[in-house]
Write an enzyme that holds these catalytic residues in place. Sequence first.
Site, PDB file in Angstrom:
ATOM      1  N   GLN A 125       0.676  -1.169  -0.104  1.00 47.50           N
ATOM      2  CA  GLN A 125       0.349  -0.165   0.153  1.00 47.50           C
ATOM      3  C   GLN A 125       1.112   1.223   0.210  1.00 47.50           C
ATOM      4  O   GLN A 125       0.540   2.243  -0.606  1.00 47.50           O
ATOM      5  CB  GLN A 125      -0.336   0.286   1.204  1.00 47.50           C
ATOM      6  CG  GLN A 125      -2.096  -1.618   1.356  1.00 47.50           C
ATOM      7  CD  GLN A 125      -2.966  -0.597   2.318  1.00 47.50           C
ATOM      8  OE1 GLN A 125      -3.360   0.333   2.500  1.00 47.50           O
ATOM      9  NE2 GLN A 125      -2.864  -1.693   3.370  1.00 47.50           N
ATOM     10  N   VAL A 126       1.685   1.553   1.216  1.00 49.16           N
ATOM     11  CA  VAL A 126       2.503   2.785   1.080  1.00 49.16           C
ATOM     12  C   VAL A 126       3.472   2.084  -0.095  1.00 49.16           C
ATOM     13  O   VAL A 126       4.046   3.882  -0.891  1.00 49.16           O
ATOM     14  CB  VAL A 126       3.548   2.230   2.226  1.00 49.16           C
ATOM     15  CG1 VAL A 126       4.414   3.656   2.443  1.00 49.16           C
ATOM     16  CG2 VAL A 126       1.994   2.445   3.113  1.00 49.16           C
ATOM     17  N   TRP A 170      -4.025   2.318  10.931  1.00 47.64           N
ATOM     18  CA  TRP A 170      -5.107   2.372  10.576  1.00 47.64           C
ATOM     19  C   TRP A 170      -5.138   2.579   9.164  1.00 47.64           C
ATOM     20  O   TRP A 170      -5.532   3.381   8.233  1.00 47.64           O
ATOM     21  CB  TRP A 170      -6.233   2.584  10.630  1.00 47.64           C
ATOM     22  CG  TRP A 170      -6.943   2.426  12.036  1.00 47.64           C
ATOM     23  CD1 TRP A 170      -5.620   1.676  13.269  1.00 47.64           C
ATOM     24  CD2 TRP A 170      -8.279   2.766  12.817  1.00 47.64           C
ATOM     25  NE1 TRP A 170      -6.613   1.973  14.196  1.00 47.64           N
ATOM     26  CE2 TRP A 170      -7.549   2.120  14.498  1.00 47.64           C
ATOM     27  CE3 TRP A 170      -8.964   3.683  12.619  1.00 47.64           C
ATOM     28  CZ2 TRP A 170      -8.907   1.683  15.132  1.00 47.64           C
ATOM     29  CZ3 TRP A 170      -9.998   3.379  13.656  1.00 47.64           C
ATOM     30  CH2 TRP A 170     -10.134   2.461  14.345  1.00 47.64           C
ATOM     31  N   ASP A 211      13.506  -9.792  -0.509  1.00 51.10           N
ATOM     32  CA  ASP A 211      12.814  -9.946   0.485  1.00 51.10           C
ATOM     33  C   ASP A 211      13.172 -10.084   1.617  1.00 51.10           C
ATOM     34  O   ASP A 211      14.524 -10.394   2.378  1.00 51.10           O
ATOM     35  CB  ASP A 211      12.138 -11.829   0.102  1.00 51.10           C
ATOM     36  CG  ASP A 211      11.566 -12.678   0.956  1.00 51.10           C
ATOM     37  OD1 ASP A 211      11.079 -12.012   2.399  1.00 51.10           O
ATOM     38  OD2 ASP A 211      11.202 -13.996   0.774  1.00 51.10           O
ATOM     39  N   TYR A 245       3.425  -9.506  16.224  1.00 51.20           N
ATOM     40  CA  TYR A 245       3.173  -8.233  15.293  1.00 51.20           C
ATOM     41  C   TYR A 245       3.741  -6.799  15.839  1.00 51.20           C
ATOM     42  O   TYR A 245       4.164  -6.711  15.044  1.00 51.20           O
ATOM     43  CB  TYR A 245       1.459  -8.083  14.456  1.00 51.20           C
ATOM     44  CG  TYR A 245       2.158  -6.530  13.908  1.00 51.20           C
ATOM     45  CD1 TYR A 245       2.670  -6.528  12.179  1.00 51.20           C
ATOM     46  CD2 TYR A 245       1.287  -5.418  13.831  1.00 51.20           C
ATOM     47  CE1 TYR A 245       2.744  -5.389  11.349  1.00 51.20           C
ATOM     48  CE2 TYR A 245       1.620  -3.930  12.857  1.00 51.20           C
ATOM     49  CZ  TYR A 245       1.676  -3.998  11.655  1.00 51.20           C
ATOM     50  OH  TYR A 245       2.434  -3.474  11.234  1.00 51.20           O
TER      51      TYR A 245
END
Length: 294
Positions: free
Chosen positions: A12-13, A150, A36, A125
């Site tokens: 997303q970022v 979020w 990776d 996490y």
Amino acid sequence: MSRILISGKTGQVGYELERSLQGLGEVITLDRQQMDLADLDQVRDAIRRIQPTLIVNAAAYTAVDQAESEPALALRVNGEAPGVMAAEAGRLGAALIHYSTDYVFDGSKAGPYTETDPACPINVYGSSKLAGEIAIQATGIPHLILRTSWVYGTHGKNFLLTMRRLAQEREELAIVSDQHGAPTWSRTIADTTARIVAQSLAAADQHSWWDARSGLYHLTAQGTTTWFGFAEAIMAHPSVIKKPRLRAILAQDYAAPAKRPANSQLSSQRLLDTFCGLPQWQDALWLCQNAILD
């Protein structure tokens, strides 16, 4: 000329960073196949081959519930790999921008968390992301650790896209109403990062600039809501044609392997005072949903 290495280009970022950082130098983006973070030797090799002046780490292990059953992998990607990146940046005389999370806190505080509040994660996490912060800080290199919360956007897996999909499939959606935070558009994160990088490049003495500003900052949209309030705002957009009933539930009624903090509010005042402004979460969400239609 600066050479900027972005990891996690398909996330997303990372997806937004590739656009936002254009014009600030030679931008090189790598996906998981090319670097990776679970393979620390590959991380070292990629950085040594590219020799960036700035590393922007947008890659992470973000499967919060799955991390509970894969703690070693989560720690390697979120905790150990950022430390390797920082060490390699140190060898090159480069700087590092790294993203972290509200999940480093347990959520027991009544108001917004500041950068000086003690971290106390309540899931794997969050613990893995905190380990990454500590590893970077231990190297002493020029760095910015930007905690956000979020995160949503037009790509990837996130609450916004899930709600828009489920709105077409179901008559009623049960949404948690007792967890508080600030939904933050991935483009807000990327554009803010770009403004910060631009400020560093414009400085007469970049070393002094980084020495004065290195550290930990909170970067979230302004204002606060709940997941239920977030869902209500999503459904209010005119592009959501079919609008299901929304039913408020408590977090304890939503079974999940990983605990979530009840309070994810982060104060971004330090970033606001040091670098630039941030949008209200409602405004950013409206623009993001407009962007989905483009």
